[in-house]
Design a protein around this motif. Structure first.
Motif, PDB file in Angstrom:
ATOM      1  N   CYS A 106      36.927  -5.139 -25.440  1.00 49.97           N
ATOM      2  CA  CYS A 106      36.359  -4.021 -24.021  1.00 49.97           C
ATOM      3  C   CYS A 106      37.871  -3.478 -24.013  1.00 49.97           C
ATOM      4  N   GLU A 107      37.956  -2.142 -24.038  1.00 50.12           N
ATOM      5  CA  GLU A 107      39.382  -1.267 -24.165  1.00 50.12           C
ATOM      6  C   GLU A 107      38.993  -0.841 -22.210  1.00 50.12           C
ATOM      7  N   LYS A 108      40.502  -1.922 -21.706  1.00 50.76           N
ATOM      8  CA  LYS A 108      40.868  -1.684 -20.653  1.00 50.76           C
ATOM      9  C   LYS A 108      40.091  -0.351 -19.618  1.00 50.76           C
ATOM     10  N   PRO A 109      40.553   0.258 -18.753  1.00 45.70           N
ATOM     11  CA  PRO A 109      40.134  -1.055 -17.734  1.00 45.70           C
ATOM     12  C   PRO A 109      38.661  -1.732 -17.920  1.00 45.70           C
ATOM     13  N   LEU A 110      37.878  -2.731 -17.910  1.00 46.08           N
ATOM     14  CA  LEU A 110      36.998  -3.248 -17.707  1.00 46.08           C
ATOM     15  C   LEU A 110      35.258  -1.917 -17.985  1.00 46.08           C
ATOM     16  N   ALA A 111      35.564  -1.698 -16.655  1.00 46.01           N
ATOM     17  CA  ALA A 111      34.326  -0.849 -16.223  1.00 46.01           C
ATOM     18  C   ALA A 111      34.846  -0.076 -15.138  1.00 46.01           C
ATOM     19  N   LEU A 185      33.235  10.050 -15.573  1.00 46.25           N
ATOM     20  CA  LEU A 185      33.455   9.485 -16.754  1.00 46.25           C
ATOM     21  C   LEU A 185      34.402   8.588 -16.898  1.00 46.25           C
ATOM     22  N   THR A 186      35.368   8.298 -15.812  1.00 47.95           N
ATOM     23  CA  THR A 186      36.684   7.300 -15.901  1.00 47.95           C
ATOM     24  C   THR A 186      36.797   6.613 -14.963  1.00 47.95           C
ATOM     25  N   GLY A 187      35.371   6.367 -13.788  1.00 48.59           N
ATOM     26  CA  GLY A 187      35.113   5.974 -12.378  1.00 48.59           C
ATOM     27  C   GLY A 187      37.291   5.847 -12.009  1.00 48.59           C
ATOM     28  N   SER A 188      38.681   5.882 -12.335  1.00 50.41           N
ATOM     29  CA  SER A 188      39.842   6.430 -11.768  1.00 50.41           C
ATOM     30  C   SER A 188      40.359   6.914 -11.835  1.00 50.41           C
ATOM     31  N   GLY A 189      41.545   7.452 -12.168  1.00 50.87           N
ATOM     32  CA  GLY A 189      42.342   8.509 -12.586  1.00 50.87           C
ATOM     33  C   GLY A 189      43.485   7.485 -13.154  1.00 50.87           C
ATOM     34  N   VAL A 190      44.671   7.657 -13.027  1.00 49.90           N
ATOM     35  CA  VAL A 190      45.680   6.769 -13.407  1.00 49.90           C
ATOM     36  C   VAL A 190      45.452   5.483 -12.898  1.00 49.90           C
ATOM     37  N   LEU A 191      44.940   4.967 -11.137  1.00 47.41           N
ATOM     38  CA  LEU A 191      44.778   3.993 -10.891  1.00 47.41           C
ATOM     39  C   LEU A 191      44.837   2.755 -12.465  1.00 47.41           C
ATOM     40  N   GLY A 192      43.739   3.286 -12.619  1.00 51.32           N
ATOM     41  CA  GLY A 192      42.757   2.768 -12.956  1.00 51.32           C
ATOM     42  C   GLY A 192      43.121   2.986 -15.566  1.00 51.32           C
ATOM     43  N   ASP A 193      43.211   3.794 -15.472  1.00 55.10           N
ATOM     44  CA  ASP A 193      43.601   3.916 -16.636  1.00 55.10           C
ATOM     45  C   ASP A 193      45.200   2.994 -17.390  1.00 55.10           C
ATOM     46  N   ILE A 194      46.245   3.603 -16.448  1.00 51.86           N
ATOM     47  CA  ILE A 194      47.153   2.987 -16.950  1.00 51.86           C
ATOM     48  C   ILE A 194      47.787   2.062 -15.746  1.00 51.86           C
ATOM     49  N   VAL A 242      39.492  18.207 -11.334  1.00 51.98           N
ATOM     50  CA  VAL A 242      40.164  17.175 -11.323  1.00 51.98           C
ATOM     51  C   VAL A 242      39.268  16.004 -10.944  1.00 51.98           C
ATOM     52  N   THR A 243      38.843  15.193 -10.701  1.00 47.89           N
ATOM     53  CA  THR A 243      38.448  14.378  -9.086  1.00 47.89           C
ATOM     54  C   THR A 243      38.663  12.863  -9.112  1.00 47.89           C
ATOM     55  N   VAL A 244      39.650  12.911  -9.701  1.00 47.82           N
ATOM     56  CA  VAL A 244      41.265  11.608  -9.690  1.00 47.82           C
ATOM     57  C   VAL A 244      41.911  11.310  -9.491  1.00 47.82           C
ATOM     58  N   GLN A 367      39.989  -5.014 -12.029  1.00 44.53           N
ATOM     59  CA  GLN A 367      38.789  -4.178 -10.614  1.00 44.53           C
ATOM     60  C   GLN A 367      38.621  -5.005  -9.801  1.00 44.53           C
ATOM     61  N   GLU A 368      39.022  -5.951  -9.549  1.00 42.94           N
ATOM     62  CA  GLU A 368      38.972  -6.281  -7.829  1.00 42.94           C
ATOM     63  C   GLU A 368      40.221  -5.804  -6.885  1.00 42.94           C
ATOM     64  N   VAL A 369      41.141  -5.485  -7.776  1.00 39.86           N
ATOM     65  CA  VAL A 369      42.087  -5.485  -6.943  1.00 39.86           C
ATOM     66  C   VAL A 369      42.899  -3.518  -6.908  1.00 39.86           C
ATOM     67  N   LEU A 370      41.719  -3.277  -8.414  1.00 39.62           N
ATOM     68  CA  LEU A 370      42.022  -1.957  -8.301  1.00 39.62           C
ATOM     69  C   LEU A 370      40.057  -0.943  -7.009  1.00 39.62           C
ATOM     70  N   ALA A 371      39.761  -2.321  -7.231  1.00 43.98           N
ATOM     71  CA  ALA A 371      38.523  -0.997  -6.084  1.00 43.98           C
ATOM     72  C   ALA A 371      39.186  -1.766  -4.616  1.00 43.98           C
ATOM     73  N   ALA A 372      40.045  -2.819  -4.266  1.00 44.38           N
ATOM     74  CA  ALA A 372      40.959  -2.741  -3.162  1.00 44.38           C
ATOM     75  C   ALA A 372      41.669  -1.724  -2.498  1.00 44.38           C
ATOM     76  N   VAL A 373      42.326  -1.385  -3.801  1.00 40.55           N
ATOM     77  CA  VAL A 373      43.259  -0.394  -3.709  1.00 40.55           C
ATOM     78  C   VAL A 373      42.777   0.973  -3.054  1.00 40.55           C
TER      79      VAL A 373
END
Length: 387
Positions: A106-111, A185-194, A242-244, A367-373
């Motif tokens: 699976c490509e990142k981020p996982l979810a 469609l993406t969950g979060s923007g630059v945080l989750g993407d790169i 833009v929602t992220v 993903q736990e780090v992303l969610a905490a941020v």
């Protein structure tokens, strides 16, 4: 190509754009450079635009096409589902693949969310399939060598890490909306993407992250809808919100006590792939820059006075991880080879029946780090990772 009696892994890939091209290349080239315990077969590719899909399949070397990804899971001649589709499709496809007994890349981020990540990991573990996450930067020889130096104690106790992933492709406010700019469609923007890439590198090199505090900004809040010409007056075109986040930064505390500083943005002019880290320890430091990916800068505090400073190691020697599979010393490799290295590990994992890192466990931890941020941005305080 004759692969003898090696196990064949018949791949079904969902998606075919940028990452589809990269993954296809890796599958085709891995037997050329490595002797994997199993070899990939480009069995089928799935996408919605049938005409474009068939053209791409012919170019990239896929044997067949499907306009519904579910058909890949139903087919008996598919062993591995490779998910390079947008983020909002990851969970549904991965869970269906696991329940269908298919291995998963699976490509990142996982979810999109932490809850989705948990369900994906649990489904993969329950079914017993091999699962892997495509954080390719781990597989640059210089990054792997940095890991060896840290793990062996050459840098001593780690004090801190600085990590950035800087891009500039969204600076122009006329750049149109796309799926990466829409939360649904993406969950979060630059945080989750790169940002997820540098989080994964940090966890790989330094260890788990225990708490974070962050900031996220949306710099250009409205953009022209897709299909509009690049106008000098973008406000006259039909616009979308833009929602992220466009930019994100956060501080982190690692489980081993080290501190981390992270920044990810798409508005850093002059940076195309500014994926960089510096790690400082009691006995030395390392630096790495993706735009100069074959070099690792290394410093040791016990070098004699007058000669102290960062030395530059060209990580192309046979002794450097993965490098010996390519060219003679000094002949550099590129971005695409990080994916070939990853696929070689995946093929070996499938042959052995285990899930090489980074796998869905790493995806959940990231993903736990992303969610905490994201939570800390709302609460404006430090948040514990994983709670």
């Amino acid at each position: 190509m004759n692969h003898g009696n090696k196990k064949q892994v018949r791949v079904g890939m969902v998606g075919y754009k940028f990452m589809g091209k990269v993954h296809s290349h890796a599958y085709r080239d891995v037997p050329f450079y490595f002797e994997p315990e199993a070899v990939p077969v480009l069995q089928a590719i799935a996408g919605r635009n049938e005409a474009e899909l068939k053209q791409t399949a012919a170019k990239l070397g896929w044997l067949s096409c499907e306009t519904d990804w579910r058909r890949l899971i139903e087919r008996d001649d598919i062993d591995l589902i490779d998910i390079v589709a947008p983020n909002h499709l990851h969970a549904e496809i991965a869970i269906a693949a696991a329940e269908g007994g298919k291995h998963i890349l699976c490509e990142k981020p996982l979810a999109m969310t932490l809850e989705q990540a948990y369900r994906m990991r649990d489904a993969a573990k329950k079914s017993g399939v091999v699962h892997m996450l495509s954080h390719n930067y781990r597989f640059a020889p210089a990054v792997q060598y940095a890991k060896q130096l840290i793990a062996s104690g050459r840098l001593g106790r780690i004090y801190h890490l600085r990590a950035t992933y800087l891009q500039d492709w969204l600076i122009d406010p006329r750049y149109p909306m796309e799926w990466r700019l829409q939360k649904e469609l993406t969950g979060s923007g630059v945080l989750g993407d790169i940002g997820s890439h540098i989080i994964d590198l940090a966890r790989f090199l330094v260890g788990g992250i225990s708490e974070v505090v962050g900031r996220m900004d949306t710099i250009v809040k409205r953009r022209p809808l897709p299909g509009q010409p690049m106008s000098e007056e973008p406000d006259r075109a039909p616009m979308g919100d833009v929602t992220v986040d466009d930019a994100c930064s956060f501080l982190a505390t690692f489980e081993n006590g080290a501190t981390g500083v992270f920044e990810a943005t798409r508005f850093a002019g002059g940076n195309r792939v500014g994926n960089r880290f510096e790690i400082n320890g009691e006995k030395g430091s390392v630096r790495w820059d993706m735009e100069n990916m074959n070099h690792l800068q290394v410093y040791f505090v016990d070098d004699e006075p007058g000669l102290q400073g960062f030395r530059t190691i060209l990580c192309t020697e046979a002794q450097h991880p993965f490098a010996g599979n390519y060219w003679p010393s000094g002949h550099i490799i590129g971005y695409e080879h990080t994916f070939i290295n990853l696929v070689s590990e995946l093929m070996n994992g499938i042959a052995r029946g285990d899930s090489p890192q980074p796998n869905f466990d790493d995806g959940v931890a990231n993903q736990e780090v992303l969610a905490a941020v994201e939570k800390s941005v709302i609460t404006k305080k430090w948040e514990t990772v994983g709670k």
